[in-house]
Design a protein around this motif. Structure first.
Motif, PDB file in Angstrom:
ATOM      1  N   THR A 137       0.816  -1.215   0.000  1.00 54.47           N
ATOM      2  CA  THR A 137       0.000   0.000   0.000  1.00 54.47           C
ATOM      3  C   THR A 137       0.851   1.268   0.000  1.00 54.47           C
ATOM      4  O   THR A 137       0.673   2.121  -0.858  1.00 54.47           O
ATOM      5  N   PRO A 138       1.801   1.420   0.951  1.00 49.91           N
ATOM      6  CA  PRO A 138       2.625   2.643   0.909  1.00 49.91           C
ATOM      7  C   PRO A 138       3.475   2.727  -0.361  1.00 49.91           C
ATOM      8  O   PRO A 138       3.690   3.826  -0.885  1.00 49.91           O
ATOM      9  N   GLU A 139       3.911   1.577  -0.868  1.00 51.08           N
ATOM     10  CA  GLU A 139       4.754   1.576  -2.060  1.00 51.08           C
ATOM     11  C   GLU A 139       3.963   2.104  -3.265  1.00 51.08           C
ATOM     12  O   GLU A 139       4.439   2.962  -4.004  1.00 51.08           O
ATOM     13  N   LEU A 140       2.740   1.590  -3.445  1.00 51.40           N
ATOM     14  CA  LEU A 140       1.957   1.969  -4.629  1.00 51.40           C
ATOM     15  C   LEU A 140       1.281   3.328  -4.479  1.00 51.40           C
ATOM     16  O   LEU A 140       1.328   4.157  -5.385  1.00 51.40           O
ATOM     17  N   LEU A 141       0.645   3.556  -3.327  1.00 51.30           N
ATOM     18  CA  LEU A 141      -0.160   4.765  -3.182  1.00 51.30           C
ATOM     19  C   LEU A 141       0.632   5.932  -2.619  1.00 51.30           C
ATOM     20  O   LEU A 141       0.268   7.083  -2.793  1.00 51.30           O
ATOM     21  N   GLY A 142       1.738   5.629  -1.914  1.00 47.97           N
ATOM     22  CA  GLY A 142       2.517   6.690  -1.285  1.00 47.97           C
ATOM     23  C   GLY A 142       3.540   7.314  -2.221  1.00 47.97           C
ATOM     24  O   GLY A 142       4.125   8.340  -1.897  1.00 47.97           O
ATOM     25  N   GLY A 143       3.801   6.684  -3.363  1.00 48.85           N
ATOM     26  CA  GLY A 143       4.719   7.261  -4.332  1.00 48.85           C
ATOM     27  C   GLY A 143       6.184   7.007  -4.052  1.00 48.85           C
ATOM     28  O   GLY A 143       7.035   7.456  -4.797  1.00 48.85           O
ATOM     29  N   GLY A 144       6.495   6.272  -2.981  1.00 50.80           N
ATOM     30  CA  GLY A 144       7.876   5.856  -2.749  1.00 50.80           C
ATOM     31  C   GLY A 144       8.824   6.956  -2.309  1.00 50.80           C
ATOM     32  O   GLY A 144      10.028   6.748  -2.278  1.00 50.80           O
ATOM     33  N   LYS A 145       8.302   8.134  -1.969  1.00 50.39           N
ATOM     34  CA  LYS A 145       9.214   9.205  -1.563  1.00 50.39           C
ATOM     35  C   LYS A 145       9.680   9.034  -0.132  1.00 50.39           C
ATOM     36  O   LYS A 145      10.726   9.534   0.245  1.00 50.39           O
ATOM     37  N   LYS A 146       8.852   8.385   0.670  1.00 49.92           N
ATOM     38  CA  LYS A 146       9.221   8.204   2.070  1.00 49.92           C
ATOM     39  C   LYS A 146       9.243   6.709   2.370  1.00 49.92           C
ATOM     40  O   LYS A 146       8.386   5.976   1.895  1.00 49.92           O
ATOM     41  N   LEU A 147      10.198   6.293   3.178  1.00 51.11           N
ATOM     42  CA  LEU A 147      10.273   4.885   3.531  1.00 51.11           C
ATOM     43  C   LEU A 147       9.302   4.570   4.661  1.00 51.11           C
ATOM     44  O   LEU A 147       9.130   5.357   5.579  1.00 51.11           O
ATOM     45  N   MET A 148       8.666   3.396   4.573  1.00 43.82           N
ATOM     46  CA  MET A 148       7.918   2.868   5.708  1.00 43.82           C
ATOM     47  C   MET A 148       8.737   1.692   6.241  1.00 43.82           C
ATOM     48  O   MET A 148       9.670   1.242   5.588  1.00 43.82           O
ATOM     49  N   ILE A 149       8.331   1.165   7.408  1.00 48.69           N
ATOM     50  CA  ILE A 149       9.140   0.096   7.998  1.00 48.69           C
ATOM     51  C   ILE A 149       9.351  -1.042   6.996  1.00 48.69           C
ATOM     52  O   ILE A 149      10.468  -1.480   6.772  1.00 48.69           O
ATOM     53  N   GLY A 150       8.246  -1.492   6.392  1.00 51.85           N
ATOM     54  CA  GLY A 150       8.334  -2.645   5.496  1.00 51.85           C
ATOM     55  C   GLY A 150       9.293  -2.395   4.342  1.00 51.85           C
ATOM     56  O   GLY A 150      10.146  -3.225   4.027  1.00 51.85           O
ATOM     57  N   ASN A 151       9.188  -1.223   3.731  1.00 54.81           N
ATOM     58  CA  ASN A 151      10.036  -0.901   2.595  1.00 54.81           C
ATOM     59  C   ASN A 151      11.494  -0.743   3.035  1.00 54.81           C
ATOM     60  O   ASN A 151      12.417  -1.107   2.316  1.00 54.81           O
ATOM     61  N   MET A 152      11.680  -0.173   4.233  1.00 57.29           N
ATOM     62  CA  MET A 152      13.032   0.033   4.739  1.00 57.29           C
ATOM     63  C   MET A 152      13.714  -1.321   4.972  1.00 57.29           C
ATOM     64  O   MET A 152      14.878  -1.503   4.608  1.00 57.29           O
ATOM     65  N   ILE A 153      12.965  -2.271   5.520  1.00 58.85           N
ATOM     66  CA  ILE A 153      13.541  -3.595   5.757  1.00 58.85           C
ATOM     67  C   ILE A 153      13.862  -4.267   4.424  1.00 58.85           C
ATOM     68  O   ILE A 153      14.947  -4.828   4.236  1.00 58.85           O
ATOM     69  N   ALA A 154      12.944  -4.170   3.468  1.00 54.75           N
ATOM     70  CA  ALA A 154      13.176  -4.791   2.159  1.00 54.75           C
ATOM     71  C   ALA A 154      14.440  -4.227   1.520  1.00 54.75           C
ATOM     72  O   ALA A 154      15.237  -4.951   0.912  1.00 54.75           O
ATOM     73  N   MET A 155      14.637  -2.904   1.674  1.00 53.91           N
ATOM     74  CA  MET A 155      15.799  -2.256   1.071  1.00 53.91           C
ATOM     75  C   MET A 155      17.115  -2.825   1.604  1.00 53.91           C
ATOM     76  O   MET A 155      18.098  -2.917   0.876  1.00 53.91           O
ATOM     77  N   GLN A 156      17.132  -3.216   2.887  1.00 52.88           N
ATOM     78  CA  GLN A 156      18.379  -3.719   3.477  1.00 52.88           C
ATOM     79  C   GLN A 156      18.823  -5.017   2.806  1.00 52.88           C
ATOM     80  O   GLN A 156      20.000  -5.348   2.799  1.00 52.88           O
TER      81      GLN A 156
END
Lengths: 312, 343
Positions: free
Chosen positions: A253-272
């Protein structure tokens, strides 16, 4: 055979029988326990171990003990010079995620409670149809539903086009790629998790208590907050937990609707585990998230016990 | 219960037998998503009577993570330039010596002695392209060949920008705009880059890999982009124009390589040779919309491809800059900048 001998024999037989029973039980439990160990405990153990290792050069880990991953969460050795200073970046990512998850929980509660109440007060034979409608979206993949939401709220999407055609606005409302869009998406995705447990509580509610309330000159608001809500509390609490926890770790949800400008916990963990090449830190962040969730559950369990002892 | 067990046993025996029977003629390809021409695959399958299985990834790093975890069953991967070098260094690629193969003569000499695989002992060219940005000229009609449009945007483009959600692409563009070197460990210069990116970020609407979709849906009017994606977006939004910024832009090449321990090594070698045939490289370009580095493939490419401004660079444009992999200290610094930027 004397009485005493008979008794001893009987006791021995009973003990033997118990032992057998215990053995049988152990054998019968073994497959389930093995499965739990393999699919739940083992991956968690690997995560814990990895979080205390050193990152490998191109992903993976080097077998060298280090607590750096946990230190890194709060402090940074440098962004540019080598001193150990407090770093708010990861904390603020966590706080924003918690804020969004809390907001989504509140929103889902405000929408979900009246919905559940509406269904619970329908005639019994109609209720199943309403429940069916509530669970219907679950038949479709979350990614697809989120994407559909994106089409609805985008600049040239359904909402904006309708509002513009109706002459209410002249230029499109910017909803997509903002925190509002993430809120809408999270509430939409998790609403059924709120409605179903509240419905389960309300369905058992004895409406003669509501009538009693009116008989005692309570107005509607008083009946709601002093009779219905307390009785529906287990469902409300369960619903809030069921929305808050997946909301906290939400990724799509944050990835698609948030536009990816800000990291959320889930996205931050995936990035690592991808571009950042830091598996130990990813593991540590996942464990910190889990600790947070356990804290919430513990607080809830404590509150429930306190409430139970007060009422009992 | 017994019946169930017997059924299961039979089923697994059948499955095992069938997979053993198929294994003689299979090839497992692990390529970027939406990047493999179905026509080309069909041709390979028919020519060599091999069943091709295709699986996709969305970044070099994701592919590396999976391959490093081991036992993937894949034969072929398509890593980007720097990733070829990393994978050779980590011992993950099979030295299949494409330079001794029959079709090697077709490889454009300028793509033979490349820094990521000098002399081509491990890999062959797949597609190559550039990473710059593309702008709707109906929205902004000024000079587009400058990175200022991303970092210091004119008012009409403010809030209408998509950046790639890619640490290296964003930081490298920032470094170029400020005139600093790539893979830069200079802390004062990086501090300036962070300040530049933080100042520009409020003007960016999104940071996302889905470039084509962002542009064609009119969510944004300018987006960092690969040249092939820019061309595919232009097909649906004709006023888009791909920029060749004077400060410079990234060049890259994806390469076909064979994984160490590939289960179908011989088929994989056939595929490597097959990809150096001009017609097959042309089919791939027609699908993915990038140039390919195989001489004579233009005969098999759609005419539109040969004159597309996204592929034919204008005279006077800077040379594409192929960025080498950065040392870990620099990656760590980049990570910190990226996290600060996105907190």
């Amino acid at each position: 055979m004397s009485d005493r001998e008979a008794q001893t024999a009987l006791a021995a037989a009973i003990a033997q029988n118990r032992r057998n029973e215990r053995l049988t039980r152990a054998w019968l439990l073994a497959p389930a326990l093995t499965l739990i160990l393999a699919i739940s405990i083992l991956p968690l153990a690997i995560t814990v171990v990895y979080s205390f290792l050193t990152p490998g050069t191109y992903g993976g880990v080097t077998w060298e003990f280090s607590t750096d991953s946990y230190v890194q969460f709060l402090f940074q050795r440098d962004i540019f010079d080598d001193s150990l200073v407090f770093n708010s970046a990861y904390v603020s990512i966590f706080l924003r995620s918690i804020g969004l998850a809390l907001g989504a929980t509140l929103g889902a509660l405000i929408l979900g409670f009246p919905t559940a109440y509406f269904i619970a007060t329908k005639p019994r034979e109609q209720r199943n149809i309403w429940l069916f409608l509530i669970t219907l979206p679950f038949w479709t993949n979350l990614l697809i539903r989120t994407y559909a939401m994106l089409l609805i709220i985008r600049d040239e999407g359904l909402i904006n086009i309708m509002l513009m055609k109706a002459g209410i606005i002249s230029s499109p409302l910017t909803i997509l790629y903002t925190d509002t869009a993430v809120f809408i998406g999270l509430i939409y995705s998790f609403l059924p998790f709120m409605v179903l447990p509240i419905y389960a509580s309300l369905e058992k509610l004895d409406f003669s208590l509501v009538e009693a309330g009116y008989d005692l000159y309570a107005n509607r608001l008083k009946v709601l907050f002093h009779v219905i809500v307390p009785l529906a509390k287990p469902g409300i609490v369960a619903g809030c937990i069921l929305v808050f926890i997946p909301g906290l770790g939400a990724y799509i949800t944050p990835e698609l609707l948030g536009g990816g400008k800000k990291l959320m916990i889930g996205n931050m963990i995936a990035m690592q585990f991808g571009a950042s090449r830091n598996w130990p830190f990813g593991s540590a962040a996942a464990l910190i998230l889990m600790a947070l969730v356990i804290l919430v559950l513990l607080a809830n369990a404590l509150a429930a016990r306190k409430g139970a002892s007060r009422n009992g | 219960m017994k019946t169930v067990l017997r059924l299961l046993a039979t089923a697994s025996a059948v499955a095992f037998a069938s997979s053993a029977a198929m294994a003689a003629g299979e090839l497992n390809i692990y390529n970027w998503g939406n990047y493999t021409s179905p026509e080309m695959i069909k041709k390979f399958e028919e020519k060599f009577d091999v069943k091709v299985n295709l699986d996709g990834y969305d970044s070099n790093e994701a592919m590396l993570a999976k391959v490093k975890a081991g036992d993937t069953g894949y034969d072929i991967v398509v890593p980007g330039d720097y990733m070829v070098k990393v994978m050779i260094g980590e011992g993950l690629l099979e030295e299949v010596k494409p330079n001794t193969m029959e079709n090697f003569k077709n490889v454009d000499p300028k793509w033979v002695d490349v820094w990521w695989d000098p002399g081509r002992n491990y890999s062959v060219p797949y597609q190559w392209g550039t990473t710059s940005f593309t702008v709707d000229t109906a929205v902004y009609d000024g000079d587009i060949d400058t990175l200022a449009l991303l970092f210091d945007p004119p008012e009409v483009l403010q809030g209408r920008i998509n950046m790639l959600n890619d640490m290296n692409d964003v930081i490298n563009a920032g470094l170029r705009y400020l005139g600093y070197g790539r893979c830069n460990g200079n802390q004062d210069e990086l501090r300036e880059v962070l300040a530049l990116l933080s100042k520009a970020k409020p003007h960016w609407r999104t940071m996302d890999y889905a470039v084509i979709e962002k542009l064609t849906s009119k969510d944004v009017d300018i987006s960092q982009s690969w040249n092939g994606a820019a061309m595919r977006a232009r097909a649906q939004r004709p006023t888009l124009k791909y920029a060749y910024p004077k400060e410079g832009f990234t060049g890259w090449m994806d390469n076909v390589a064979v994984l160490k321990g590939a289960p179908n090594l011989e088929n994989a070698k056939l595929f490597i040779n097959f990809m150096m045939e001009p017609e097959n490289a042309g089919l791939t370009s027609n699908f993915a919309r990038y140039a390919n580095g195989i001489l004579g493939s233009d005969k098999f490419m759609e005419p539109e491809m040969l004159s597309a401004p996204e592929i034919v660079m204008p005279a006077g444009a800077p040379e594409p800059d192929f960025v080498t992999p950065c040392p870990q200290e620099v990656v760590d610094l980049y990570n910190k900048i990226w996290t600060q930027l996105k907190q």
